[in-house]
Motif scaffolding. Sequence first.
Motif, PDB file in Angstrom:
ATOM      1  N   ALA A 170       0.832  -1.207   0.000  1.00  0.00           N
ATOM      2  CA  ALA A 170       0.000   0.000   0.000  1.00  0.00           C
ATOM      3  C   ALA A 170       0.866   1.256   0.000  1.00  0.00           C
ATOM      4  O   ALA A 170       0.595   2.217  -0.734  1.00  0.00           O
ATOM      5  CB  ALA A 170      -0.944  -0.007   1.195  1.00  0.00           C
ATOM      6  N   ASP A 171       1.922   1.255   0.803  1.00  0.00           N
ATOM      7  CA  ASP A 171       2.839   2.401   0.836  1.00  0.00           C
ATOM      8  C   ASP A 171       3.483   2.618  -0.529  1.00  0.00           C
ATOM      9  O   ASP A 171       3.594   3.752  -1.004  1.00  0.00           O
ATOM     10  CB  ASP A 171       3.923   2.207   1.903  1.00  0.00           C
ATOM     11  CG  ASP A 171       3.380   2.283   3.321  1.00  0.00           C
ATOM     12  OD1 ASP A 171       2.253   2.798   3.524  1.00  0.00           O
ATOM     13  OD2 ASP A 171       4.097   1.814   4.239  1.00  0.00           O
ATOM     14  N   HIS A 172       3.922   1.542  -1.169  1.00  0.00           N
ATOM     15  CA  HIS A 172       4.548   1.638  -2.492  1.00  0.00           C
ATOM     16  C   HIS A 172       3.566   2.215  -3.519  1.00  0.00           C
ATOM     17  O   HIS A 172       3.917   3.112  -4.290  1.00  0.00           O
ATOM     18  CB  HIS A 172       5.035   0.257  -2.955  1.00  0.00           C
ATOM     19  CG  HIS A 172       5.546   0.258  -4.351  1.00  0.00           C
ATOM     20  ND1 HIS A 172       6.782   0.758  -4.697  1.00  0.00           N
ATOM     21  CD2 HIS A 172       4.959  -0.148  -5.507  1.00  0.00           C
ATOM     22  CE1 HIS A 172       6.950   0.636  -5.998  1.00  0.00           C
ATOM     23  NE2 HIS A 172       5.856   0.093  -6.519  1.00  0.00           N
ATOM     24  N   VAL A 173       2.342   1.702  -3.522  1.00  0.00           N
ATOM     25  CA  VAL A 173       1.345   2.180  -4.490  1.00  0.00           C
ATOM     26  C   VAL A 173       1.037   3.655  -4.249  1.00  0.00           C
ATOM     27  O   VAL A 173       0.943   4.440  -5.196  1.00  0.00           O
ATOM     28  CB  VAL A 173       0.064   1.313  -4.433  1.00  0.00           C
ATOM     29  CG1 VAL A 173      -1.059   1.932  -5.253  1.00  0.00           C
ATOM     30  CG2 VAL A 173       0.369  -0.110  -4.913  1.00  0.00           C
ATOM     31  N   ARG A 174       0.908   4.054  -2.993  1.00  0.00           N
ATOM     32  CA  ARG A 174       0.671   5.476  -2.686  1.00  0.00           C
ATOM     33  C   ARG A 174       1.836   6.346  -3.175  1.00  0.00           C
ATOM     34  O   ARG A 174       1.617   7.422  -3.738  1.00  0.00           O
ATOM     35  CB  ARG A 174       0.465   5.662  -1.183  1.00  0.00           C
ATOM     36  CG  ARG A 174      -0.883   5.218  -0.700  1.00  0.00           C
ATOM     37  CD  ARG A 174      -1.100   5.589   0.776  1.00  0.00           C
ATOM     38  NE  ARG A 174      -2.277   4.924   1.281  1.00  0.00           N
ATOM     39  CZ  ARG A 174      -2.292   3.797   1.986  1.00  0.00           C
ATOM     40  NH1 ARG A 174      -1.151   3.201   2.321  1.00  0.00           N
ATOM     41  NH2 ARG A 174      -3.421   3.258   2.385  1.00  0.00           N
ATOM     42  N   ALA A 225       3.855  10.243  -7.218  1.00  0.00           N
ATOM     43  CA  ALA A 225       4.889  10.619  -8.180  1.00  0.00           C
ATOM     44  C   ALA A 225       4.363  10.720  -9.604  1.00  0.00           C
ATOM     45  O   ALA A 225       5.026  11.298 -10.468  1.00  0.00           O
ATOM     46  CB  ALA A 225       6.036   9.610  -8.127  1.00  0.00           C
ATOM     47  N   ALA A 226       3.184  10.169  -9.851  1.00  0.00           N
ATOM     48  CA  ALA A 226       2.623  10.175 -11.205  1.00  0.00           C
ATOM     49  C   ALA A 226       2.233  11.580 -11.615  1.00  0.00           C
ATOM     50  O   ALA A 226       1.801  12.386 -10.792  1.00  0.00           O
ATOM     51  CB  ALA A 226       1.394   9.266 -11.264  1.00  0.00           C
ATOM     52  N   PRO A 227       2.405  11.893 -12.910  1.00  0.00           N
ATOM     53  CA  PRO A 227       2.008  13.239 -13.385  1.00  0.00           C
ATOM     54  C   PRO A 227       0.513  13.462 -13.179  1.00  0.00           C
ATOM     55  O   PRO A 227      -0.282  12.549 -13.334  1.00  0.00           O
ATOM     56  CB  PRO A 227       2.354  13.233 -14.865  1.00  0.00           C
ATOM     57  CG  PRO A 227       2.874  11.887 -15.199  1.00  0.00           C
ATOM     58  CD  PRO A 227       2.918  11.066 -13.956  1.00  0.00           C
ATOM     59  N   SER A 228       0.170  14.662 -12.862  1.00  0.00           N
ATOM     60  CA  SER A 228      -1.226  15.048 -12.620  1.00  0.00           C
ATOM     61  C   SER A 228      -1.961  15.251 -13.939  1.00  0.00           C
ATOM     62  O   SER A 228      -1.362  15.639 -14.932  1.00  0.00           O
ATOM     63  CB  SER A 228      -1.234  16.318 -11.780  1.00  0.00           C
ATOM     64  OG  SER A 228      -2.502  16.888 -11.781  1.00  0.00           O
ATOM     65  N   ASP A 229      -3.275  15.032 -13.923  1.00  0.00           N
ATOM     66  CA  ASP A 229      -4.110  15.265 -15.107  1.00  0.00           C
ATOM     67  C   ASP A 229      -4.584  16.710 -15.191  1.00  0.00           C
ATOM     68  O   ASP A 229      -5.336  17.065 -16.085  1.00  0.00           O
ATOM     69  CB  ASP A 229      -5.343  14.347 -15.092  1.00  0.00           C
ATOM     70  CG  ASP A 229      -4.971  12.902 -15.362  1.00  0.00           C
ATOM     71  OD1 ASP A 229      -3.917  12.659 -15.953  1.00  0.00           O
ATOM     72  OD2 ASP A 229      -5.766  12.014 -14.990  1.00  0.00           O
ATOM     73  N   ASP A 230      -4.154  17.542 -14.250  1.00  0.00           N
ATOM     74  CA  ASP A 230      -4.627  18.942 -14.217  1.00  0.00           C
ATOM     75  C   ASP A 230      -4.107  19.749 -15.338  1.00  0.00           C
ATOM     76  O   ASP A 230      -3.280  19.890 -15.962  1.00  0.00           O
ATOM     77  CB  ASP A 230      -4.253  19.620 -12.884  1.00  0.00           C
ATOM     78  CG  ASP A 230      -4.983  18.984 -11.711  1.00  0.00           C
ATOM     79  OD1 ASP A 230      -6.043  18.404 -11.942  1.00  0.00           O
ATOM     80  OD2 ASP A 230      -4.477  19.085 -10.586  1.00  0.00           O
TER      81      ASP A 230
END
Length: 134
Positions: A120-124, A129-134
Motif C-alpha cells: 500500500a505504501d509503495h502504491v501510494r 509521483a505520477a504526473p497530474s491530469d490537471d
Amino acid sequence: MVSTETQAEIEEYLGRVPSWIDALPESAADHSWAIVRDLQLGETELERREKALVALGAAAAIQCPYCIRFHREEAKIDGVTDDELSEAIGVASGVRYFSTVLHGAEVDLEAFESETQEIADHVRDQQAAAPSDD
C-alpha cells in the motif's frame, strides 16, 4: 410481523411487504426493516449503486440465490450495466478464491499484514509521483 407503522413504511418504499419479513421474529422485524431502510436504501457515504454492487458481490460469494436475485435487480434499478454486474461478481469470486488460497496455505497473518502495508505504501508513493491530469 412488523408493526402497522412499519408495514405502511415498507409498502411506501417497496410497493408491498416482502414475504421474508414474515420469517423474522416479531421482536426483530421492525429493527430489521430499519437496517435495510437506513443502511441499504438510505443516503449514506456510499451511493446506492455502489451499495448494490457490494451487496451483489457478497451475495455471490456466499452463494445466496435470494440475495443475488434481489441485489442484481436493485443494481439494475440504479443504472448498473450487465458488464458492471459481471465485474462485481468477478471481483467477489477473486476475493473468495484468494481467501481459500491464504487459509489453505495457512499464510502467516502478521507477515501478510506487514506485506500489505508495504504494498500500500509503495502504491501510494507511485500515485504521488505520477504526473497530474490537471
